[in-house]
Scaffold this active site. Structure first.
Site, short mmCIF file in Angstrom:
data_model
loop_
_atom_site.label_atom_id
_atom_site.label_comp_id
_atom_site.label_asym_id
_atom_site.label_seq_id
_atom_site.Cartn_x
_atom_site.Cartn_y
_atom_site.Cartn_z
N SER A 89 0.95 -1.41 0.08
CA SER A 89 -0.18 0.31 -0.44
C SER A 89 0.91 1.17 0.48
CB SER A 89 -0.85 -0.06 1.54
OG SER A 89 -2.35 1.04 1.33
N HIS A 112 -2.51 -1.14 -4.93
CA HIS A 112 -3.67 -1.00 -4.53
C HIS A 112 -4.80 0.16 -4.72
CE1 HIS A 112 -5.17 -1.02 -0.64
NE2 HIS A 112 -3.78 -0.15 -0.34
#
Length: 454
Positions: A89, A112
């Site tokens: 992330s 993501h």
């Protein structure tokens, strides 16, 4: 106090001064903000080398960007980032600030889409959605700049349902990393990170060592907001959830787990409290109804007792009592009419007596004038005679005025009328009459005194 980063000094192999940054937890967690990180990094402003060791599940986008910018803008000519475990992330964005990125074969990078939550009006939520899109576009641009991949390729990797996990080899091949290192013996992965991910790659568990840290409740950061807590309890209260609600529920439960927040227990306590409150209200309502019924019953009993009492006191009715009652009512009306007539007659009589009294006063005044005339004729001296004549003339003039007032209907004058009607205020009428009579008497007395002195 536990922190998600550690910053220390070290001596690089070529000498000089270096700053080693370890990011080994959730970015922005534990109540430690990026501001504190920036303050610490500022103390190493003269460092010639920065070494960044990353093993992080990611965290706050805004905090992550602040760290990225601080490292990228630092004047140190050497900046190396080493992925000692995972860079997931936002941690995968922070590593891009280094000029060289190293990753072991069993290391992992995960990308993501940006996620978040918002509450408020549709305008406020629209702004939040726009901000989320802008953050995501910035991250896509940063990946593109580093990897040379196309925007479509980057977005396809980020758009995957669970994101995309990239192994060490693939990271170097795609341009996310520059140097592939030998595999590490173990990767430290905290159990509390698991709820942050929808799924974890099987390869990660080959060298995964899970551990727990003793968190102090006082040092926890509030990762779940009050609005999210309310939403989580609402989802838990549903008897059935669709796919979207299940996904949202899983995300919120992960946030709650990070803070040690037991939504189910709180929901149960709220339901019990609401049930107790409702039961108390119903009991109070029932008690009030019972008191009202009791009061009504007591009133009816008192009413019946009073009716029985008045019935016992009332004389028995004879034949024709109803006619007698009607006759009595008529008689009472006749009596009222007679009383009114008597009062009117008495008032007229009083007015006549007052008129007679005033006539008597006028007669007495005239008699006194006549007597004065006789006294004046008996006096020889011309000056006294002239003075008496003047006084006589004044008396005659005053008498004329008084008589004219009576004739013209001045209020309070005997026999006078105002528009042919008697004045409404009888008390005022009597007062005026009394004043007029007193004035006449005073005038006569004054003249008599003067005449007597002559």
């Amino acid at each position: 106090m536990r922190s998600w980063y550690n910053l220390s000094a070290y001596t690089p192999s070529n000498g000089g001064k270096g700053a080693r940054i370890k990011i080994h937890d959730e970015i922005g967690g534990w109540g430690v903000s990026a501001r504190q990180f920036l303050n610490d990094l500022e103390s190493f402003g003269d460092a010639q080398e920065i070494d960044i060791d990353i093993n992080s599940p990611g965290g706050s986008v805004l905090e992550g960007w602040a760290i990225y910018n601080a490292i990228e803008l630092h004047p140190a000519p050497v900046k190396i980032a080493t992925i000692s475990g995972i860079a997931a992330s936002m941690a995968s964005v922070i590593m891009l600030a280094a000029k060289e990125i190293r990753i072991p074969e069993n290391g992992m990078i995960m990308v993501h889409r940006v996620t978040g939550g918002s509450a408020g009006t549709h305008e406020e939520m629209s702004k939040a959605a726009e901000m989320t899109k802008q953050m995501e576009d910035q991250i896509v641009a940063a990946y593109m700049k580093r990897t040379k991949l196309s925007e479509n390729e980057i977005r396809e990797m980020m758009n995957s349902l669970v994101g995309t996990w990239i192994s060490g080899k693939d990271a170097v091949a795609k341009g996310f990393a520059d140097t592939l290192m030998q595999p590490v013996q173990a990767i430290n992965f905290l159990n509390e990170w698991k709820p942050l991910f929808t799924s974890l790659p099987v390869a990660l568990f080959d060298t995964l060592v899970t551990s727990t840290a003793n968190r102090s409740p006082d040092s926890r950061s509030m990762n779940i907001t009050a609005v999210q807590k309310t939403r989580l309890k609402a989802l838990l209260a549903l008897t059935a959830c669709n796919d979207a609600e299940k996904s949202e529920l899983a995300t919120l439960q992960a946030l709650a787990a990070k803070d040690g927040y037991d939504a189910a227990a709180e929901l149960a306590a709220e339901v019990a409290a609401e049930a107790a409150k409702k039961a108390k209200a119903q009991a109070a309502k029932k008690k009030q109804a019972a008191a009202k019924a009791k009061a009504k019953k007591a009133f009816e009993a008192a009413k019946a007792k009073w009716a029985s009492f008045t019935k016992a006191k009332k004389p028995k009715a004879k034949d024709g009592d109803d006619d007698e009652d009607d006759q009595n009512a008529d008689d009472e009306e006749d009596d009222e009419d007679e009383n009114a007539a008597d009062e009117e007659e008495e008032e007229e009589k009083e007015e006549e007596e007052e008129e007679e009294e005033e006539d008597d006063q006028n007669k007495a005044l005239k008699a006194r004038i006549a007597k004065l005339e006789k006294q004046l004729s008996a006096k020889d001296k011309s000056d006294k005679k002239a003075q008496a004549e003047a006084e006589k003339a004044a008396l005659v003039a005053r008498l004329d005025i008084l008589e004219n007032l009576v004739k013209s209907g001045v209020p309070g004058a005997a026999g006078g009328a105002t528009g042919g009607k008697q004045p409404d205020n009888q008390n005022q009428q009597l007062t005026d009459r009394q004043r007029l009579a007193q004035g006449r008497a005073a005038a006569v007395a004054a003249l008599a005194a003067k005449a007597g002195g002559k």
